[in-house]
Design a protein around this motif. Sequence first.
Motif, PDB file in Angstrom:
ATOM      1  N   LEU A 252      47.214  22.692  39.530  1.00  0.00           N
ATOM      2  CA  LEU A 252      46.607  23.288  38.511  1.00  0.00           C
ATOM      3  C   LEU A 252      45.331  23.884  38.857  1.00  0.00           C
ATOM      4  CD1 LEU A 252      46.371  24.721  35.745  1.00  0.00           C
ATOM      5  CD2 LEU A 252      45.486  23.002  34.760  1.00  0.00           C
ATOM      6  N   PHE A 253      44.981  25.287  39.051  1.00  0.00           N
ATOM      7  CA  PHE A 253      43.936  25.669  39.545  1.00  0.00           C
ATOM      8  C   PHE A 253      43.384  26.766  38.326  1.00  0.00           C
ATOM      9  CE2 PHE A 253      46.738  25.234  43.204  1.00  0.00           C
ATOM     10  CZ  PHE A 253      46.015  24.559  43.943  1.00  0.00           C
ATOM     11  N   ILE A 254      41.960  26.533  37.939  1.00  0.00           N
ATOM     12  CA  ILE A 254      41.251  27.179  37.216  1.00  0.00           C
ATOM     13  C   ILE A 254      40.305  27.867  37.722  1.00  0.00           C
ATOM     14  CG2 ILE A 254      40.288  27.118  34.804  1.00  0.00           C
ATOM     15  CD1 ILE A 254      41.746  24.301  34.284  1.00  0.00           C
ATOM     16  N   PHE A 255      40.360  28.974  37.503  1.00  0.00           N
ATOM     17  CA  PHE A 255      38.934  30.091  37.987  1.00  0.00           C
ATOM     18  C   PHE A 255      38.239  30.586  36.889  1.00  0.00           C
ATOM     19  CE2 PHE A 255      42.088  30.089  41.224  1.00  0.00           C
ATOM     20  CZ  PHE A 255      41.272  30.164  42.472  1.00  0.00           C
ATOM     21  N   ASP A 256      37.033  29.927  36.703  1.00  0.00           N
ATOM     22  CA  ASP A 256      36.175  30.089  35.571  1.00  0.00           C
ATOM     23  C   ASP A 256      35.172  31.221  36.143  1.00  0.00           C
ATOM     24  OD1 ASP A 256      35.022  30.225  33.197  1.00  0.00           O
ATOM     25  OD2 ASP A 256      33.991  28.497  33.248  1.00  0.00           O
ATOM     26  N   GLU A 257      34.807  32.086  34.929  1.00  0.00           N
ATOM     27  CA  GLU A 257      33.730  33.291  35.100  1.00  0.00           C
ATOM     28  C   GLU A 257      34.334  34.474  36.302  1.00  0.00           C
ATOM     29  OE1 GLU A 257      29.932  31.421  36.572  1.00  0.00           O
ATOM     30  OE2 GLU A 257      29.183  30.931  34.625  1.00  0.00           O
ATOM     31  N   MET A 258      35.482  34.537  36.035  1.00  0.00           N
ATOM     32  CA  MET A 258      36.173  35.717  36.788  1.00  0.00           C
ATOM     33  C   MET A 258      35.160  37.070  36.931  1.00  0.00           C
ATOM     34  SD  MET A 258      38.714  35.164  38.587  1.00  0.00           S
ATOM     35  CE  MET A 258      39.447  36.704  38.839  1.00  0.00           C
TER      36      MET A 258
ATOM     37  N   ARG B 105      55.656  25.897  42.214  1.00  0.00           N
ATOM     38  CA  ARG B 105      55.484  25.168  40.960  1.00  0.00           C
ATOM     39  C   ARG B 105      54.111  24.989  40.598  1.00  0.00           C
ATOM     40  NH1 ARG B 105      59.709  22.714  39.085  1.00  0.00           N
ATOM     41  NH2 ARG B 105      61.480  22.613  40.426  1.00  0.00           N
ATOM     42  N   ALA B 106      53.170  25.509  41.388  1.00  0.00           N
ATOM     43  CA  ALA B 106      51.763  25.709  40.950  1.00  0.00           C
ATOM     44  C   ALA B 106      51.490  26.539  39.799  1.00  0.00           C
ATOM     45  CB  ALA B 106      50.926  25.881  42.360  1.00  0.00           C
ATOM     46  N   ILE B 107      50.340  26.382  39.056  1.00  0.00           N
ATOM     47  CA  ILE B 107      49.987  27.113  38.016  1.00  0.00           C
ATOM     48  C   ILE B 107      48.436  27.531  38.064  1.00  0.00           C
ATOM     49  CG2 ILE B 107      49.302  27.236  35.501  1.00  0.00           C
ATOM     50  CD1 ILE B 107      51.491  25.226  35.113  1.00  0.00           C
ATOM     51  N   PHE B 108      48.205  28.998  38.159  1.00  0.00           N
ATOM     52  CA  PHE B 108      46.944  29.456  38.170  1.00  0.00           C
ATOM     53  C   PHE B 108      46.323  30.065  36.913  1.00  0.00           C
ATOM     54  CE2 PHE B 108      48.823  29.294  42.432  1.00  0.00           C
ATOM     55  CZ  PHE B 108      47.717  29.061  43.164  1.00  0.00           C
ATOM     56  N   ILE B 109      44.934  29.723  36.552  1.00  0.00           N
ATOM     57  CA  ILE B 109      44.371  30.158  35.156  1.00  0.00           C
ATOM     58  C   ILE B 109      43.122  31.004  35.733  1.00  0.00           C
ATOM     59  CG2 ILE B 109      43.811  29.832  32.933  1.00  0.00           C
ATOM     60  CD1 ILE B 109      45.577  27.651  32.760  1.00  0.00           C
ATOM     61  N   PHE B 110      42.969  32.279  35.086  1.00  0.00           N
ATOM     62  CA  PHE B 110      41.861  32.690  35.259  1.00  0.00           C
ATOM     63  C   PHE B 110      41.243  33.020  33.944  1.00  0.00           C
ATOM     64  CE2 PHE B 110      44.432  35.279  38.536  1.00  0.00           C
ATOM     65  CZ  PHE B 110      44.022  34.369  39.390  1.00  0.00           C
ATOM     66  N   LEU B 111      39.728  32.637  33.798  1.00  0.00           N
ATOM     67  CA  LEU B 111      39.065  32.877  32.497  1.00  0.00           C
ATOM     68  C   LEU B 111      37.984  34.169  32.758  1.00  0.00           C
ATOM     69  CD1 LEU B 111      38.439  29.180  31.975  1.00  0.00           C
ATOM     70  CD2 LEU B 111      40.332  30.404  31.400  1.00  0.00           C
ATOM     71  N   SER B 112      37.907  34.868  31.734  1.00  0.00           N
ATOM     72  CA  SER B 112      37.037  35.895  32.041  1.00  0.00           C
ATOM     73  C   SER B 112      36.532  36.454  30.643  1.00  0.00           C
ATOM     74  CB  SER B 112      37.856  37.157  32.887  1.00  0.00           C
ATOM     75  OG  SER B 112      36.939  38.381  32.881  1.00  0.00           O
TER      76      SER B 112
END
Length: 338
Positions: free
Chosen positions: A175-181, A209-216
């Motif tokens: 799981l990859f989380i990108f904060d402050e996009m 099978r990976a998951i990517f989440i962007f937070l903005s």
Amino acid sequence: MWRVSGPCGVPAPLWLLALAVRGAAALEPVSVGLAVGVVSAFTGFLSYEDWYCRFAECCAAERPLNASALKLDLEEKLFGQHLATEVILKALTGFKNNKNPKKPLTLSLHGWAGTGKNFLSQIVAKNLHPRGLKSNFVHLYVSTLHFPHEQKITLYQDQLQKWIRGNVSACASSLFIFDEMDKLHPGIIDAIKPFLDYYEQVDGVSYRRAIFIFLSNAGGDLITRTALDFWRAGRKREDIQLKDLETVLSMGVFNNKHSGLWHSGLIDRNLIDYFVPFLPLEYRHVQMCVRAELRARGAALDEDIVARVAQEMTFFPKDEKIYSDKGCKTVQSRLDFY
């Protein structure tokens, strides 16, 4: 015939493997799996996999999602976000139940600070990997920390590709989380475009099978405008549907130079599966946050304190004063005064 053992009588192969994992973890986001693979090949320890997983975290790419537990977490811990609750539950359940996904699951979460984006990403991480954000298979990137300098975009793109390739090689369900996009320099995120596309493999690695989440925070103004339109028309916020916001949101962040997704190929190629709007929080939602924080601290539920903390918040628009301008972001610090 004798066997070499490590500390506490643990078999040497297991001990060596644990040491390798511990050392590699310090290099995050470099892949822990590389160390595991090397030691496993050297010791012939593959038959000990189940035993090893009792002592250290293992990647379980096929681990089923407990949809009921996720639903309960969302309903009890995420306040005022019926759209996010509905979309996340649907997206994760469908993705994890799919034995042969054609691409990674990619979610882009949008809304003002304090509305629950980070909190939701923590809930998702915990439901996918028991150790949550502390898991070796959950990777958090913060724009202002990991990619601060505009003149180093090319370097960051190269680093990002290496980090993701290494971690997915170690655990397919990373799981990859990108904060402050919204603070990410335009162009950086496009480096991962090949990993999000409909490829079976990229350089011998499958990312499906990976998951990517962007937070903005980008798009918060568009979401608030829609919420206000519903309120002024006498309609409930729960009547707002995803179709009322998703298209406007995707086009808004695509054309917003401060979104991190400005003119991004991820949007142009329709590689983001869901744009998830987080609505601004009302007074009653702030009260819910205060109650939840009191329970988390093991404190007695005092409605007087709940009301006083909620009343200390500032609300907008200036005339109607409907929405908390900081959401629930400062609830914890304000409770420290009581």
